[in-house]
Design an enzyme around this catalytic site. Sequence first.
Site, PDB file in Angstrom:
ATOM      1  N   ARG A   1      21.507  22.597 -25.582  1.00  0.00           N
ATOM      2  CA  ARG A   1      22.889  23.055 -25.367  1.00  0.00           C
ATOM      3  C   ARG A   1      23.785  21.899 -24.941  1.00  0.00           C
ATOM      4  NH1 ARG A   1      23.840  26.497 -20.639  1.00  0.00           N
ATOM      5  NH2 ARG A   1      25.912  25.850 -21.219  1.00  0.00           N
TER       6      ARG A   1
ATOM      7  N   ARG B   1      28.281  34.527 -11.479  1.00  0.00           N
ATOM      8  CA  ARG B   1      29.408  33.868 -12.134  1.00  0.00           C
ATOM      9  C   ARG B   1      30.518  34.827 -12.582  1.00  0.00           C
ATOM     10  NH1 ARG B   1      27.041  28.987 -15.753  1.00  0.00           N
ATOM     11  NH2 ARG B   1      29.142  28.200 -15.403  1.00  0.00           N
TER      12      ARG B   1
ATOM     13  N   CYS C   1      24.313  34.741 -15.443  1.00  0.00           N
ATOM     14  CA  CYS C   1      23.390  33.908 -16.217  1.00  0.00           C
ATOM     15  C   CYS C   1      22.318  33.415 -15.266  1.00  0.00           C
ATOM     16  CB  CYS C   1      24.114  32.763 -16.917  1.00  0.00           C
ATOM     17  SG  CYS C   1      24.567  31.427 -15.847  1.00  0.00           S
TER      18      CYS C   1
ATOM     19  N   ASP D   1      25.756  20.223 -10.945  1.00  0.00           N
ATOM     20  CA  ASP D   1      25.091  19.920 -12.219  1.00  0.00           C
ATOM     21  C   ASP D   1      24.137  18.727 -12.126  1.00  0.00           C
ATOM     22  OD1 ASP D   1      26.541  22.021 -13.177  1.00  0.00           O
ATOM     23  OD2 ASP D   1      27.903  20.845 -14.428  1.00  0.00           O
TER      24      ASP D   1
ATOM     25  N   LYS E   1      30.259  17.237 -22.355  1.00  0.00           N
ATOM     26  CA  LYS E   1      30.207  18.638 -22.826  1.00  0.00           C
ATOM     27  C   LYS E   1      31.298  19.463 -22.149  1.00  0.00           C
ATOM     28  CE  LYS E   1      27.202  21.813 -20.764  1.00  0.00           C
ATOM     29  NZ  LYS E   1      27.907  22.978 -20.277  1.00  0.00           N
ATOM     30  N   ASN E   2      31.392  19.323 -20.818  1.00  0.00           N
ATOM     31  CA  ASN E   2      32.280  20.207 -20.069  1.00  0.00           C
ATOM     32  C   ASN E   2      33.751  19.868 -20.234  1.00  0.00           C
ATOM     33  OD1 ASN E   2      30.129  21.688 -19.325  1.00  0.00           O
ATOM     34  ND2 ASN E   2      29.974  20.887 -17.234  1.00  0.00           N
TER      35      ASN E   2
HETATM   36  C1  LIG Z   1      31.425  24.662 -19.110  1.00  0.00           C
HETATM   37  C2  LIG Z   1      31.664  24.095 -17.763  1.00  0.00           C
HETATM   38  O1  LIG Z   1      32.583  23.332 -17.546  1.00  0.00           O
HETATM   39  N1  LIG Z   1      30.790  24.444 -16.823  1.00  0.00           N
HETATM   40  C3  LIG Z   1      30.907  23.868 -15.489  1.00  0.00           C
HETATM   41  C4  LIG Z   1      31.933  24.645 -14.690  1.00  0.00           C
HETATM   42  O2  LIG Z   1      31.507  26.016 -14.706  1.00  0.00           O
HETATM   43  P1  LIG Z   1      32.518  27.152 -14.233  1.00  0.00           P
HETATM   44  O3  LIG Z   1      33.879  26.843 -14.730  1.00  0.00           O
HETATM   45  O4  LIG Z   1      31.905  28.449 -14.588  1.00  0.00           O
HETATM   46  O5  LIG Z   1      32.449  26.935 -12.656  1.00  0.00           O
HETATM   47  P2  LIG Z   1      33.433  27.437 -11.522  1.00  0.00           P
HETATM   48  O6  LIG Z   1      33.932  26.238 -10.779  1.00  0.00           O
HETATM   49  O7  LIG Z   1      34.425  28.378 -12.091  1.00  0.00           O
HETATM   50  O8  LIG Z   1      32.440  28.280 -10.602  1.00  0.00           O
HETATM   51  C5  LIG Z   1      32.003  27.840  -9.347  1.00  0.00           C
HETATM   52  C6  LIG Z   1      31.703  29.028  -8.454  1.00  0.00           C
HETATM   53  O9  LIG Z   1      32.834  29.874  -8.348  1.00  0.00           O
HETATM   54  C7  LIG Z   1      32.517  31.197  -8.652  1.00  0.00           C
HETATM   55  N2  LIG Z   1      33.660  31.850  -9.359  1.00  0.00           N
HETATM   56  C8  LIG Z   1      34.232  31.211 -10.412  1.00  0.00           C
HETATM   57  C9  LIG Z   1      35.260  31.818 -11.109  1.00  0.00           C
HETATM   58  C10 LIG Z   1      35.694  33.095 -10.708  1.00  0.00           C
HETATM   59  O10 LIG Z   1      36.604  33.687 -11.299  1.00  0.00           O
HETATM   60  N3  LIG Z   1      35.095  33.688  -9.640  1.00  0.00           N
HETATM   61  C11 LIG Z   1      34.085  33.083  -8.943  1.00  0.00           C
HETATM   62  O11 LIG Z   1      33.560  33.657  -7.976  1.00  0.00           O
HETATM   63  C12 LIG Z   1      31.303  31.075  -9.610  1.00  0.00           C
HETATM   64  O12 LIG Z   1      30.546  32.252  -9.635  1.00  0.00           O
HETATM   65  C13 LIG Z   1      30.561  29.914  -8.993  1.00  0.00           C
HETATM   66  O13 LIG Z   1      29.757  30.351  -7.948  1.00  0.00           O
HETATM   67  O14 LIG Z   1      31.970  24.134 -13.375  1.00  0.00           O
HETATM   68  C14 LIG Z   1      30.722  24.263 -12.647  1.00  0.00           C
HETATM   69  C15 LIG Z   1      30.951  23.790 -11.226  1.00  0.00           C
HETATM   70  O15 LIG Z   1      31.201  22.435 -11.191  1.00  0.00           O
HETATM   71  C16 LIG Z   1      29.636  23.480 -13.370  1.00  0.00           C
HETATM   72  O16 LIG Z   1      28.401  23.716 -12.739  1.00  0.00           O
HETATM   73  C17 LIG Z   1      29.537  23.916 -14.828  1.00  0.00           C
HETATM   74  O17 LIG Z   1      28.690  23.032 -15.521  1.00  0.00           O
HETATM   75  C1  LIG Z   2      26.034  25.079 -15.796  1.00  0.00           C
HETATM   76  C2  LIG Z   2      26.380  24.311 -16.834  1.00  0.00           C
HETATM   77  O1  LIG Z   2      27.030  24.726 -17.946  1.00  0.00           O
HETATM   78  P1  LIG Z   2      27.663  26.173 -18.273  1.00  0.00           P
HETATM   79  O2  LIG Z   2      28.836  26.351 -17.348  1.00  0.00           O
HETATM   80  O3  LIG Z   2      28.091  26.034 -19.687  1.00  0.00           O
HETATM   81  O4  LIG Z   2      26.589  27.196 -18.035  1.00  0.00           O
HETATM   82  C3  LIG Z   2      26.084  22.852 -16.849  1.00  0.00           C
HETATM   83  O5  LIG Z   2      26.691  22.128 -17.656  1.00  0.00           O
HETATM   84  O6  LIG Z   2      25.223  22.417 -16.052  1.00  0.00           O
END
Ligand SMILES: CC(=O)N[C@H]1[C@@H](OP(=O)(O)OP(=O)(O)OC[C@H]2O[C@@H](n3ccc(=O)[nH]c3=O)[C@H](O)[C@@H]2O)O[C@H](CO)[C@@H](O)[C@@H]1O
Ligand SMILES: C=C(OP(=O)(O)O)C(=O)O
Length: 420
Positions: free
Chosen positions: A399, A123, A118, A307, A22-23
């Site tokens: 999802r 996030r 969320c 995850d 998915k990711n």
């Molecule tokens: C769709 C997808 O691929 N989702 C994955 C992606 O989410 P996602 O891309 O949202 O995860 P990030 O690695 O960006 O976020 C990790 C942490 O960094 C923080 N943060 C991130 C961006 C930012 O601009 N500022 C900030 O503070 C977030 O709040 C969080 O606490 O990676 C996560 C971490 O492996 C996984 O749990 C999710 O399943």
């Molecule tokens: C947190 C997850 O997805 P999303 O970043 O789409 O919320 C996930 O795949 O576990």
Amino acid sequence: MDKFLIRGGRPLHGEIPIGGAKNSALKLLVAGLLTSERLVVSNVPRIDDIGTMRLLLAQHGVAVEDVDGTGQVLSVGGDITNTEAPYDIVSRMRASILVLGPLLATVGEARVSLPGGCAIGTRPVDLHLKGLEALGAEIKLEAGYIDARAPRGLAGARIILPFASVGATENLLMAASLAEGRTEIVNAAREPEIDDLIACLNAMGARITGEGTGTLVIDGVKTLHGAHHAVVADRIECGTYACAVGIAGGDVRLLGGRIDHLGSVVRALEEAGVEVTEDQGAMRVRRTGRLKGVDIMTEPYPGFPTDMQAQFMALFSVAEGASMITETIFENRFMHVPELNRMGARINVHGSSAIIRGVESLSGAPVMATDLRASFSLILAGLAAQGETAISRIYHLDRGYEAVERKLSGCGAIIERVAD
Ligand SMILES: CC(=O)N[C@H]1[C@@H](OP(=O)(O)OP(=O)(O)OC[C@H]2O[C@@H](n3ccc(=O)[nH]c3=O)[C@H](O)[C@@H]2O)O[C@H](CO)[C@@H](O)[C@@H]1O
Ligand SMILES: C=C(OP(=O)(O)O)C(=O)O
């Protein structure tokens, strides 16, 4: 709304096919915005998030076609006619924020709803925005929307990420592919899904090096072209079914599972008494003895994935001895704890850590899914519990997991989807 009914106590035997990640698939479809030629993505998982992404791309005027009618091969193509990503789609699926970089890089403007928090945490997207500003974008936040413009195009820059954010790395990679000159992303995320996106972008004509090292170098090109790319296997789906065998017992081959992408997960499984081996293109998982408690801490890849945290919580709830799980990525990712406790688990949360005191057995109960991975932790608990478990709100699960009931019942589990 559907719910799952599970009767626990049966070991799992057989084979489970692991789908595309998915990711990764979500970002690969977004990469289709970077070219007006066709990008064909195969091994796409048939999950609700892909439907949401198709809706978003259609909103931008870009068609996503089901090439062979299976839903697993999608072709993205067409010119962008609208640069707005509306709140009702972005709030449903946070990966929608990934259209920001590609829209800026191709048409020089984007209006994308702020995703907001969320269930698992606040996030924020500040790292995405700061990185795009470093590439020359002008960004304003107005009425819940990100208004971004790059009237003179984007230009390469050296960007040091204070945290190896998966999404920020992906947004910047796609934007920098079409920026003028060289971009360097330092402390980039190293997840296998990032490498998959890089492989696809390079197949489209991008010039990106450094995958897996934490420092990515992108030499911008003028245009990208069409390509064909197969989505990498879903390491989280694979790890989740490995936990299913761990908690239910038995012997299952996870077809297409990539053991090389699951180092920290396999180590934790083995420490807990679950046997994991590579077996001719599959990951074979066996458990006959009692589970043992283990301490784990979530970290960016190659560390233990957040995850997989909820699934291991379920596993440790019936392990011998105590375990400690520390969640360092998201600030509110323990919503499964009260539900697991309702099934007889003994888990206490102290700040970002949870102490799990293993019990002999769990008992079936009505429980409620709160997010994607938490939902599966309840299925896992249900597989081990005595009696019936009814899990409501499984739309969270839909999802990101394809055909859960078929995959599990094919290995002997008693699980049924019923209308609530
Ligand atoms: C769709 C997808 O691929 N989702 C994955 C992606 O989410 P996602 O891309 O949202 O995860 P990030 O690695 O960006 O976020 C990790 C942490 O960094 C923080 N943060 C991130 C961006 C930012 O601009 N500022 C900030 O503070 C977030 O709040 C969080 O606490 O990676 C996560 C971490 O492996 C996984 O749990 C999710 O399943
Ligand atoms: C947190 C997850 O997805 P999303 O970043 O789409 O919320 C996930 O795949 O576990």
